[in-house]
Structures are given as C-alpha cells and as structure tokens.
Write a protein that holds these residues in place. Sequence first.
Motif, PDB file in Angstrom:
ATOM      1  N   SER A 109       0.838  -1.198   0.000  1.00  0.00           N
ATOM      2  CA  SER A 109       0.000   0.000   0.000  1.00  0.00           C
ATOM      3  C   SER A 109       0.873   1.246   0.000  1.00  0.00           C
ATOM      4  CB  SER A 109      -0.924   0.015   1.225  1.00  0.00           C
ATOM      5  OG  SER A 109      -1.656   1.216   1.292  1.00  0.00           O
ATOM      6  N   ARG A 110       0.973   1.894  -1.136  1.00  0.00           N
ATOM      7  CA  ARG A 110       1.791   3.097  -1.237  1.00  0.00           C
ATOM      8  C   ARG A 110       1.208   4.240  -0.418  1.00  0.00           C
ATOM      9  NH1 ARG A 110       4.218   5.434  -6.901  1.00  0.00           N
ATOM     10  NH2 ARG A 110       5.503   7.111  -6.032  1.00  0.00           N
ATOM     11  N   GLN A 111      -0.119   4.321  -0.346  1.00  0.00           N
ATOM     12  CA  GLN A 111      -0.759   5.413   0.377  1.00  0.00           C
ATOM     13  C   GLN A 111      -0.785   5.190   1.887  1.00  0.00           C
ATOM     14  OE1 GLN A 111      -2.154   3.930  -2.316  1.00  0.00           O
ATOM     15  NE2 GLN A 111      -1.843   5.570  -3.808  1.00  0.00           N
ATOM     16  N   TYR A 112      -0.950   3.938   2.322  1.00  0.00           N
ATOM     17  CA  TYR A 112      -1.132   3.673   3.751  1.00  0.00           C
ATOM     18  C   TYR A 112      -0.221   2.554   4.255  1.00  0.00           C
ATOM     19  CZ  TYR A 112      -5.481   5.975   2.330  1.00  0.00           C
ATOM     20  OH  TYR A 112      -6.399   6.833   1.793  1.00  0.00           O
ATOM     21  N   PRO A 113       1.085   2.615   4.000  1.00  0.00           N
ATOM     22  CA  PRO A 113       1.964   1.551   4.499  1.00  0.00           C
ATOM     23  C   PRO A 113       2.080   1.599   6.012  1.00  0.00           C
ATOM     24  CG  PRO A 113       3.271   3.370   3.647  1.00  0.00           C
ATOM     25  CD  PRO A 113       1.838   3.683   3.323  1.00  0.00           C
ATOM     26  N   ALA A 114       2.441   0.477   6.597  1.00  0.00           N
ATOM     27  CA  ALA A 114       2.714   0.405   8.036  1.00  0.00           C
ATOM     28  C   ALA A 114       1.504   0.735   8.894  1.00  0.00           C
ATOM     29  CB  ALA A 114       3.890   1.309   8.407  1.00  0.00           C
ATOM     30  N   THR A 115       0.305   0.510   8.377  1.00  0.00           N
ATOM     31  CA  THR A 115      -0.911   0.758   9.148  1.00  0.00           C
ATOM     32  C   THR A 115      -1.855  -0.433   9.023  1.00  0.00           C
ATOM     33  OG1 THR A 115      -2.066   1.817   7.298  1.00  0.00           O
ATOM     34  CG2 THR A 115      -0.780   3.253   8.750  1.00  0.00           C
ATOM     35  N   MET A 116      -2.716  -0.572  10.010  1.00  0.00           N
ATOM     36  CA  MET A 116      -3.713  -1.642   9.944  1.00  0.00           C
ATOM     37  C   MET A 116      -4.710  -1.384   8.828  1.00  0.00           C
ATOM     38  SD  MET A 116      -4.493  -2.647  13.931  1.00  0.00           S
ATOM     39  CE  MET A 116      -5.017  -0.993  14.419  1.00  0.00           C
ATOM     40  N   HIS A 117      -5.152  -0.128   8.689  1.00  0.00           N
ATOM     41  CA  HIS A 117      -6.133   0.142   7.630  1.00  0.00           C
ATOM     42  C   HIS A 117      -5.499  -0.007   6.250  1.00  0.00           C
ATOM     43  CE1 HIS A 117      -4.505   4.235   8.629  1.00  0.00           C
ATOM     44  NE2 HIS A 117      -4.463   4.353   7.308  1.00  0.00           N
ATOM     45  N   GLY A 118      -4.183   0.215   6.141  1.00  0.00           N
ATOM     46  CA  GLY A 118      -3.510  -0.019   4.868  1.00  0.00           C
ATOM     47  C   GLY A 118      -3.569  -1.479   4.476  1.00  0.00           C
ATOM     48  N   ALA A 119      -3.356  -2.372   5.459  1.00  0.00           N
ATOM     49  CA  ALA A 119      -3.460  -3.809   5.191  1.00  0.00           C
ATOM     50  C   ALA A 119      -4.881  -4.174   4.783  1.00  0.00           C
ATOM     51  CB  ALA A 119      -3.040  -4.596   6.432  1.00  0.00           C
ATOM     52  N   PHE A 120      -5.866  -3.671   5.521  1.00  0.00           N
ATOM     53  CA  PHE A 120      -7.266  -3.973   5.233  1.00  0.00           C
ATOM     54  C   PHE A 120      -7.652  -3.504   3.832  1.00  0.00           C
ATOM     55  CE2 PHE A 120     -11.810  -3.303   5.252  1.00  0.00           C
ATOM     56  CZ  PHE A 120     -12.318  -4.327   6.028  1.00  0.00           C
ATOM     57  N   LEU A 121      -7.304  -2.267   3.508  1.00  0.00           N
ATOM     58  CA  LEU A 121      -7.663  -1.701   2.205  1.00  0.00           C
ATOM     59  C   LEU A 121      -6.967  -2.432   1.064  1.00  0.00           C
ATOM     60  CD1 LEU A 121      -7.639   2.100   3.092  1.00  0.00           C
ATOM     61  CD2 LEU A 121      -9.632   0.732   2.442  1.00  0.00           C
ATOM     62  N   SER A 122      -5.756  -2.910   1.297  1.00  0.00           N
ATOM     63  CA  SER A 122      -5.068  -3.665   0.242  1.00  0.00           C
ATOM     64  C   SER A 122      -5.796  -4.970  -0.052  1.00  0.00           C
ATOM     65  CB  SER A 122      -3.615  -3.944   0.646  1.00  0.00           C
ATOM     66  OG  SER A 122      -3.524  -4.960   1.631  1.00  0.00           O
ATOM     67  N   GLY A 123      -6.395  -5.565   0.987  1.00  0.00           N
ATOM     68  CA  GLY A 123      -7.194  -6.767   0.768  1.00  0.00           C
ATOM     69  C   GLY A 123      -8.422  -6.481  -0.075  1.00  0.00           C
ATOM     70  N   LEU A 124      -9.096  -5.355   0.203  1.00  0.00           N
ATOM     71  CA  LEU A 124     -10.244  -4.961  -0.612  1.00  0.00           C
ATOM     72  C   LEU A 124      -9.815  -4.677  -2.048  1.00  0.00           C
ATOM     73  CD1 LEU A 124     -12.234  -2.538   1.739  1.00  0.00           C
ATOM     74  CD2 LEU A 124     -12.417  -5.013   1.534  1.00  0.00           C
ATOM     75  N   ARG A 125      -8.663  -4.044  -2.195  1.00  0.00           N
ATOM     76  CA  ARG A 125      -8.152  -3.713  -3.535  1.00  0.00           C
ATOM     77  C   ARG A 125      -7.944  -4.963  -4.385  1.00  0.00           C
ATOM     78  NH1 ARG A 125      -2.536  -2.262  -2.605  1.00  0.00           N
ATOM     79  NH2 ARG A 125      -2.215  -4.515  -2.961  1.00  0.00           N
ATOM     80  N   GLU A 126      -7.275  -5.959  -3.805  1.00  0.00           N
ATOM     81  CA  GLU A 126      -6.987  -7.169  -4.577  1.00  0.00           C
ATOM     82  C   GLU A 126      -8.233  -8.022  -4.778  1.00  0.00           C
ATOM     83  OE1 GLU A 126      -4.195  -7.539  -6.275  1.00  0.00           O
ATOM     84  OE2 GLU A 126      -3.873  -5.543  -5.415  1.00  0.00           O
ATOM     85  N   ALA A 127      -9.166  -7.973  -3.829  1.00  0.00           N
ATOM     86  CA  ALA A 127     -10.437  -8.672  -4.037  1.00  0.00           C
ATOM     87  C   ALA A 127     -11.151  -8.083  -5.241  1.00  0.00           C
ATOM     88  CB  ALA A 127     -11.307  -8.563  -2.787  1.00  0.00           C
ATOM     89  N   ALA A 128     -11.077  -6.757  -5.397  1.00  0.00           N
ATOM     90  CA  ALA A 128     -11.692  -6.100  -6.559  1.00  0.00           C
ATOM     91  C   ALA A 128     -10.999  -6.522  -7.849  1.00  0.00           C
ATOM     92  CB  ALA A 128     -11.632  -4.585  -6.399  1.00  0.00           C
ATOM     93  N   ASN A 129      -9.670  -6.582  -7.823  1.00  0.00           N
ATOM     94  CA  ASN A 129      -8.934  -6.996  -9.023  1.00  0.00           C
ATOM     95  C   ASN A 129      -9.301  -8.419  -9.432  1.00  0.00           C
ATOM     96  OD1 ASN A 129      -7.568  -4.563  -9.258  1.00  0.00           O
ATOM     97  ND2 ASN A 129      -5.835  -5.239  -8.011  1.00  0.00           N
ATOM     98  N   ILE A 130      -9.384  -9.299  -8.445  1.00  0.00           N
ATOM     99  CA  ILE A 130      -9.739 -10.687  -8.732  1.00  0.00           C
ATOM    100  C   ILE A 130     -11.182 -10.778  -9.210  1.00  0.00           C
ATOM    101  CG2 ILE A 130     -10.092 -12.964  -7.682  1.00  0.00           C
ATOM    102  CD1 ILE A 130      -7.725 -12.313  -5.821  1.00  0.00           C
ATOM    103  N   ALA A 131     -12.080 -10.031  -8.551  1.00  0.00           N
ATOM    104  CA  ALA A 131     -13.501 -10.065  -8.929  1.00  0.00           C
ATOM    105  C   ALA A 131     -13.710  -9.554 -10.341  1.00  0.00           C
ATOM    106  CB  ALA A 131     -14.324  -9.242  -7.941  1.00  0.00           C
ATOM    107  N   ASN A 132     -12.958  -8.523 -10.718  1.00  0.00           N
ATOM    108  CA  ASN A 132     -13.095  -7.997 -12.074  1.00  0.00           C
ATOM    109  C   ASN A 132     -12.719  -9.036 -13.114  1.00  0.00           C
ATOM    110  OD1 ASN A 132     -14.080  -5.413 -11.505  1.00  0.00           O
ATOM    111  ND2 ASN A 132     -12.030  -4.594 -11.130  1.00  0.00           N
ATOM    112  N   ILE A 133     -11.661  -9.788 -12.833  1.00  0.00           N
ATOM    113  CA  ILE A 133     -11.273 -10.859 -13.751  1.00  0.00           C
ATOM    114  C   ILE A 133     -12.329 -11.959 -13.752  1.00  0.00           C
ATOM    115  CG2 ILE A 133      -9.593 -12.706 -14.140  1.00  0.00           C
ATOM    116  CD1 ILE A 133      -7.427 -10.822 -13.212  1.00  0.00           C
ATOM    117  N   ALA A 134     -12.837 -12.292 -12.557  1.00  0.00           N
ATOM    118  CA  ALA A 134     -13.866 -13.329 -12.460  1.00  0.00           C
ATOM    119  C   ALA A 134     -15.124 -12.916 -13.213  1.00  0.00           C
ATOM    120  CB  ALA A 134     -14.193 -13.605 -10.995  1.00  0.00           C
TER     121      ALA A 134
END
Length: 750
Positions: free
Chosen positions: A568-593
């Motif tokens: 997460s370039r915008q929110y590294p080293a934070t809990m919300h950065g980890a959470f948001l990165s999970g949402l980001r990749e779920a979106a990338n995977i869902a778009n392909i699906a």
Amino acid sequence: MAAPTTRTLRQQPRTTSYDERLIDEIINKHLGGEMVNKKKGINLEKELDNEAMIAHSVGFPVDCLTEEETEAGVVSTLGGTEQANYVVVRNHIIARWRENVHAWLSEEHVMEQINREHRSLVSTAYKFLFVHGYINFGVAPAIKSGVPEEATKVSVVVIGAGLAGLAAARQLLLHGCKVVVVEGKSRPGGRVFTHIMEGKGQVAAADLGGSVITGIHGNPLAVLSRQLCLPLHKVRDKCPLYQPDGRPVDAEIDSKVEDAFNKLLDKANQVRQMMGKLAEAVSLGSCLETLRQLYEVAGKIEERQLLNWHFSNLEYANAGLLSELSLAFWDQDDPYEMGGDHCLLAGGNGRMIHAMTENVPIFYERVVREIRYSGSDGVQVIAQGQVFQADMALCTVPLGVLKSGSISFVPELPRRKVDAIKRLGFGLLDKIAMLFPYVFWESDLDTFGHLNHQTSQPGEFFLFYSYASVSGGPLLMALVAGEAATKFENMRPEDALHRVLLILRGIYGPRGVDVPDPIQTVCTRWGKDDHFLGSYSHIAVGASGSDYDTLAESVGNGRIFFAGEATSRQYPATMHGAFLSGLREAANIANIANSKSMTMSSIERGLSKDNECRAALLDNLFWEPDLEFGKFSVLFDPQSSDPKSMALLRVIIDGPRRKAIDDTKPECRPSNKRVSQHLQSQLNQQLKLYALVQRQQAHELRKVEGGDEIKLRYLCEKFGVKLVGRRALGELGDSLVVTIRRARIGRRHI
C-alpha cells in the motif's frame, strides 16, 4: 502497526472517547447546519456539499474522478455533464451507506432518491463502489447475509489470515468466488494479535501487535467498530516526559527541543529538495545529524536526551532506524494520512479479527513453502505437504517473509518485483505488556515517555501506553524501538522486566506511589517469529514509493496477487492499509472473475473448437497488431488503457514473419478462397507462441536493446512469462481474444 504522527505536540486532552459517526457532526459544523433530508427537499445544494465531503473523507475527490474510476471507464467521456452527474450519484451512494453501515444498501434503495433518467449512472457507480469495497463491506449481519449460497466464480487460495487476507476473503465470498484461507499460525490476525492476560482476579486484553487506529475519518476499521457496536477511545494528546532519573522534564526545555526537532525536519525537507535525485542515496538519520551539528542543536546533555527521544518516536512511527530511512521518500505517504483522532478499540482489535473470521474457511498451521503458477492450469499452493489447487492465489505474507525467501515461487518472481522486495525496509517494534494488581499511574494519561541516558539505545522503553481505559484491567505497555528493539529480542524477559520496573519506580517512587510487581508479563518477539520476521515496512535508502506499487503487481498473467501493508503506497505500516489492500486485490480478482463469467458464452460462440479456425482467428487479429517489433506482435485490451491492463503477445520463433490472409477481404472472396486457404496453411506451419502480459511490459520489452533472442530471454527471465501454444492460453486468454475481436467488429460497423 505504526501509531504516532511524526510531530506529536502533546496538547492538553479534550474528549476521552470517540464515536466514528462524529465525522457527520464535524461536516455539519463546517457547513453550518444540520443533516439534510432530500425527501423533505431542504437545501439541496447543502446536501450535495455534505455528501461530497463524506466521499472526500473516504478518499474521493469532491468533484472529479479517481484514477481507479477513470481506468474502469465509469463514464464515456471525461469532463462534461455525464461526469458531473456521475460524481453526484457516486457521492450520494457513499454518503447513503455511511449513514447506516449496519444495512445492505441495494441499487433500488439508491434509486429511491435519484431521478430515473440517471438509472444507468446509478448502476455504474453502484457496481464500481461495491466491487471495490467502498460500500457493503464489513461484518454486520446484513453484510454477511449478502454472500451467495453457491459460489459460481473463480476459486482463490488466500495465503495469510491477517487483516489483508481476511478482508480479501470476505469480499471474494461476497462476489461469489470459492475461497479458502491458508494460515501458518494456529490463530488468525497476523500482526494484529490480542492476548488475554489474567491472574489474581484481573483480566485485560493486550494488543501485542497493531493496536492504534490511526485516524478515524474514512477509516474502514472505524466502520467495523460501528458495525460491532464497539466504542473507540481517543488517545489523549497529553504525554508527559521523564528524565532518566525519573524527574519530569522541564516544560520550557521540552518545548524548546520539540520546536528544534520540528525545525530539523523542515531543514531536512529543504535539503532533499536542493539535492534532487541525489537525496535517494542519503539517509534521513545522516541528514538530521549533520544539521544538528551544523546548527548546534541540543548541546546540553538533557537536551540531547530529549532530542533522542523524538528521534526514537520517529523510528517507532517508521519501524526503522533513522540511518536506514530514505531522506528522499521516508514520508511519501503523509499526504494520504487518515484524518481524525488516533483511537484504541475497547476490548482489543482481536474482536474485529474474530468477527472477520466468521464463516471463512481457514486452514491453520499450514506453512506455505511453495507457490506454483506455471502452465495454464491455475495455481498450486503447497503447505505442510498439502496441495491447494485453485484458479488464483492471493499472497498476503509480511514483507519480512518475502525477504527471507522461505516461500519458493515457480517460476521465480519477475526481477522487478524481487528487486522491490530487496529495496524496501522492514523494521522492528517490540513491546512488554504488564498486567498489574491495580492502576498506580495517572488515570488521565494514555501515554507517557521516558528519556534514556544511553545515547546508543534511546528507544529502549522510551514510551508507555496505558490500556486501563480499554483493556478491562490495569494494563501498561512499554515500547522498544530502533536499535534497542533488535537487542531486546535477545534479552531475557526477567531482565527486561527488571529494567522497566526500575524506570517506573524511579518516576513514581519519589511521589510516594508504590509500584507493585506485575501479575503477568509478556514480551513480544516479532523479529524472531518466522511467520513475520519483523513488524512493518518503511522506505529504506535506495527505495521509493513506487516499490510498494511494484510489490502490489500481480504476476503469472493474473493468477498470483499480492496484498498487505507493504503493498500500500498510500497507507503503508498501518492496519487500515493492510485492510484496504485486501479490498483492492479482491476487486482486481472479482473484475477478472466477472470478465470470465460474462464472456464464457461469447468464448464458446466466438472461438471454434476446431484448431484451424482458432488459428485463423488469431492470425486475422494479428493482421493489425497494436505494437510490432522484430518477431514480436502485441494486441492490447481495447477496453482499458491502464498500463497494467492485459495484452496478448505473439512470438514467431521460426521463419520470416508474414501477415495472415483475411478471407473476409474482397480479394479473398470466393474465387480466391482456395489460394487464401493454401497461403494460410503455409503460414500456420510457422511456430507461433503466445503469452499474456501487461501493456507496460510490452512497451518495456520493445525498448530492450538487442535482437529478438535478447528480448525473448528478457521476456522469460525478467517478467517470468512462459510462452504457450494457442490452445494453452486458457479462459483468460480466450476472453481477451473475444474482447479484441468484438472491438474490431464494432470498429468496422462504425
């Protein structure tokens, strides 16, 4: 995860608790009025402003599109009336759901307050916001009930049950994907770990890892706390400092040194601006020390000890030594910092983790050692001798694990990703948690600091956090940062406790306060734990913010994805950065699906099972490549200009390149059809291999100096691409072919 800002002014306390809904009150004060109800038709303009500010708190510009929206093609033309209307609709949807994050917001609910003529804009905005996790996410019962009864889309193995992995898994289940989570430890949460300490009638929940929610405005973790009806406690600004002998630091000296520290940071910023790219090879620590000597800052012993405390606080915020932090980019994420107070969750962050694991299939104590993504048959994740087969995999392991090389990728990760992993820093922060028989420290304090007389280890027990207000018991934690954290990992727990008690008794003993022995003590060892090998990431000398982006890139033509705070370039080293990165990749995977799901019937109609027809179709498409160099030809995804969008690359290995014969052209009908077929047959005798690459990789390959053989080696070794025959492109390749073919047909019709 990181908690403090780099410039804590330790102001006097205001309120002691925080409800995330206070953002609405702040917005209303700014606008000078109460919340507006559209149904009553009261001041529409003010209502739109209110919704725009709520959307802004989540990360959206108030009156234009984000880069994500532009890439998704949410409007047909940038600028103009359509975009303006879309933005209003988007802001309304976000604000509408944020009013009640306990409920599922449907498209029909949105349409209750939107004119029917904007139905298509509502559908577009709703789909984008839902897929990307801006609405209808979290752990509320209504959200959980939105998971389809039967998963009909792609299968995904999520590696790691931390915040990133769990956030992604829950979203993927919502999108109808088949999901399984593989976790190396016997518990979920990763670096978020709430340990229950108890004894002699006292019980307390101790957050041994990520603990502070850093900014609650727009923070998804604040949304989760609302859904769970858990109160947030504002970390009060009051933070008294004490000298090594326990005496309070003089207020005048404290203010003077803090001001000098901030000025040093300002000067360091000026220096890096003057140095330009040269600053990329310089550490923040060396710059600050040079400036300190140049301006003769903190010449006295007490002043130097106090300045070192601020330096330790800076190392705490970055989980890295100042001598390792990049002068050029150490604070590159500051513009994206979440607004609002820093808060602690009552009962510990483990309550969020527990809620996020509900109904998510997790295999514990499965240490992943190998991830295979060669060929076209999806991925294989090998853990403890067990093989997990799926269409895709999401890797959320900490950067420290990736750095160690304990996970083998087959084929190897592309060189650019490997280099980014090496360049980024991964530091250490440790804690000693102590459960006491009673609270002997001030009840109005959440933090207090201690100066260290050892200039080589100023970060040893430099900051104390009181969790008495949120943990359920008299719990106190001492933090260890910087070089001291490395030595702390090898320190015996009893020795560490002895040093901490000397500090506490030195502070409170002279006041006549008895400091008892703790009932229970826990020392963290994040650096020694093979599942983490550190605490959180930072930008080391030689690295930059783009390395976070590189680490986030998928590999294997859309089969292996990466999430976690270090992506997460915008929110590294934070809990919300980890959470948001999970949402980001779920979106990338869902778009392909979703792309696969929508085009499967088209693939079956458009691509004949007859091999010769399939070959002819590909040859006809490559008649007009989007990019051509040497024996390489490339077709881009016509639906996206995103540098990371997919492209189909063809390499002719043997024989001279020839263009395919398009028998739809007038000169190939029907009298010349036999000749066309003969020429096509000759063309098909050439060895043609294919691969799915990113658009930016195709352009990068074109710029590689040297002949076709050098480019071919670069393609396979640097990008980790495996060339295959036309029948081995898989569903993803077939989907892209159909998309390109459809666009070509539409272009001819126009």
